[in-house]
Design an enzyme around this catalytic site. Structure first.
Site, PDB file in Angstrom:
ATOM      1  CD1 TRP A   1      91.302  96.450  52.220  1.00  0.00           C
ATOM      2  CD2 TRP A   1      90.736  94.307  52.544  1.00  0.00           C
ATOM      3  NE1 TRP A   1      90.832  96.331  53.501  1.00  0.00           N
ATOM      4  CE2 TRP A   1      90.471  95.029  53.734  1.00  0.00           C
ATOM      5  CE3 TRP A   1      90.449  92.940  52.522  1.00  0.00           C
ATOM      6  CZ2 TRP A   1      89.942  94.430  54.870  1.00  0.00           C
ATOM      7  CZ3 TRP A   1      89.923  92.333  53.655  1.00  0.00           C
ATOM      8  CH2 TRP A   1      89.668  93.082  54.818  1.00  0.00           C
TER       9      TRP A   1
ATOM     10  CG  HIS B   1      91.575 101.607  41.008  1.00  0.00           C
ATOM     11  ND1 HIS B   1      92.814 101.325  40.494  1.00  0.00           N
ATOM     12  CD2 HIS B   1      91.784 102.110  42.250  1.00  0.00           C
ATOM     13  CE1 HIS B   1      93.738 101.634  41.395  1.00  0.00           C
ATOM     14  NE2 HIS B   1      93.130 102.108  42.471  1.00  0.00           N
TER      15      HIS B   1
ATOM     16  CD  GLU C   1      95.804  99.281  40.931  1.00  0.00           C
ATOM     17  OE1 GLU C   1      95.000  98.516  41.478  1.00  0.00           O
ATOM     18  OE2 GLU C   1      96.620  99.970  41.575  1.00  0.00           O
TER      19      GLU C   1
ATOM     20  N   GLY D   1      94.926 102.573  49.627  1.00  0.00           N
ATOM     21  CA  GLY D   1      95.272 101.236  49.144  1.00  0.00           C
ATOM     22  C   GLY D   1      96.124 100.503  50.160  1.00  0.00           C
ATOM     23  N   GLY D   2      97.424 100.478  49.929  1.00  0.00           N
ATOM     24  CA  GLY D   2      98.361  99.709  50.759  1.00  0.00           C
ATOM     25  C   GLY D   2      98.170  99.891  52.256  1.00  0.00           C
TER      26      GLY D   2
HETATM   27  P1  PGA Z   1      97.782 103.307  47.445  1.00  0.00           P
HETATM   28  O1  PGA Z   1      96.553 102.932  46.489  1.00  0.00           O
HETATM   29  O2  PGA Z   1      97.211 103.967  48.668  1.00  0.00           O
HETATM   30  O3  PGA Z   1      98.446 102.000  47.739  1.00  0.00           O
HETATM   31  O4  PGA Z   1      98.655 104.246  46.686  1.00  0.00           O
HETATM   32  C1  PGA Z   1      95.441 103.773  46.368  1.00  0.00           C
HETATM   33  C2  PGA Z   1      94.475 103.177  45.371  1.00  0.00           C
HETATM   34  O5  PGA Z   1      94.906 102.624  44.358  1.00  0.00           O
HETATM   35  O6  PGA Z   1      93.237 103.242  45.572  1.00  0.00           O
END
Ligand code: PGA
Length: 272
Positions: A19, A113, A115, A251-252
């Site tokens: 999320w 991750h 990020e 993710g999204g």
């Molecule tokens: P996304 O993100 O499905 O929005 O591309 C995947 C993730 O970062 O785990």
């Protein structure tokens, strides 16, 4: 020998919703019952959602409530966190330990991750320590690896991913590989709407198994490897149809109940 290889290569399919820093109590009240109802019958796969730390308990309560309130439905939903620290306790303001996650009812944790690597400076060595600490606290670490667009374009994908996994292999102990899940997430595919092709992903997944096998023979065949990066119901089947792709890190699309449930259903269908 043959039979032990067969046992080792049995990998339970898995779909994980990340999320990120999204969600609210109101959204959880809406989303979780729908995910529970939609996935309760999918017994051949595991489904996990990873909300922000502060909502772990809200989600857990919602699952417990659904187990008793929706007739005939028993939740098939695990809970994970999106990060943890590698120390057990102490003066680490703002951090959460793997033991605390376990104590709060959490069973999974996403680590490394892209990020966190890019925005919070996490290194492979730190991520490896986190994987070990998560394992030691009885959690299932979901280790993320992946290349940038520049690296892919300049033919450095395998070298880069090989170097990421090598550090983890050096630092974590052998037993961790009995439980750890790897997620291959090309950075250029995250949140962009562009995915790797199933063939590109499969190639990396095979490579990751080879890297693990070099250090721990045959172990690479038993590690679950997920694909992540713009997975949606419309493209998920292409990935799940590949032998070396054991599920997805979403993710999204994991924030939209119908979309996430459909991805789980496709995984269940592809992996029967
Ligand atoms: P996304 O993100 O499905 O929005 O591309 C995947 C993730 O970062 O785990």
């Amino acid at each position: 020998m043959r039979s032990s290889q067969q046992i080792q290569s049995k990998r339970n399919p898995l779909v994980v919703g990340n999320w990120k820093m999204n969600g609210s109590r109101a959204e959880i009240n809406h989303l979780i019952p729908k995910i529970i109802e939609g996935t309760a019958d999918l017994k051949n796969i595991e489904v996990v959602v990873c909300p922000p730390f502060v909502y772990l308990e809200t989600v857990l309560k919602k699952i417990a409530a659904a187990d008793t309130s929706i007739e005939g439905v028993s939740a098939n939903l695990g809970i994970g966190a999106q990060n943890c620290y590698c120390e057990k306790s102490g003066a680490f303001t703002g951090e959460i330990s793997s033991g605390m996650l376990n104590d709060s009812g959490c069973r999974w944790v996403i680590l490394g991750h892209s990020e966190r690597r890019a925005l919070f400076g996490e290194t492979d060595a730190l991520i490896a320590k986190k994987c070990q600490s998560a394992y030691d606290a009885d959690l299932i670490p979901i280790l993320c690896v992946g290349e940038t667009l520049e690296q892919r374009k300049s033919g450095k994908t395998f070298e880069w991913i090989g170097s990421q996994i090598e550090v983890i292999l050096k630092i974590v102990s052998l037993e961790v590989w009995n439980r750890l899940v790897v997620a291959y997430e090309p950075i250029w595919a995250i949140g962009t709407g562009i995915t790797a092709t199933p063939e590109e992903a499969e190639e990396v997944h095979i490579f990751l198994r080879e890297c693990i096998n070099k250090v721990y023979p045959n172990r690479g065949q038993s590690v679950r490897i997920l694909y992540g990066g713009s997975v949606k119901a419309e493209n998920a089947m292409g990935f799940f149809a590949k032998d070396n792709i054991d599920g997805a890190l979403v993710g999204g699309a994991s924030l939209i109940a119908e979309e996430f449930v459909n991805i789980c259903k496709l995984c269940s269908k592809a992996k029967v």
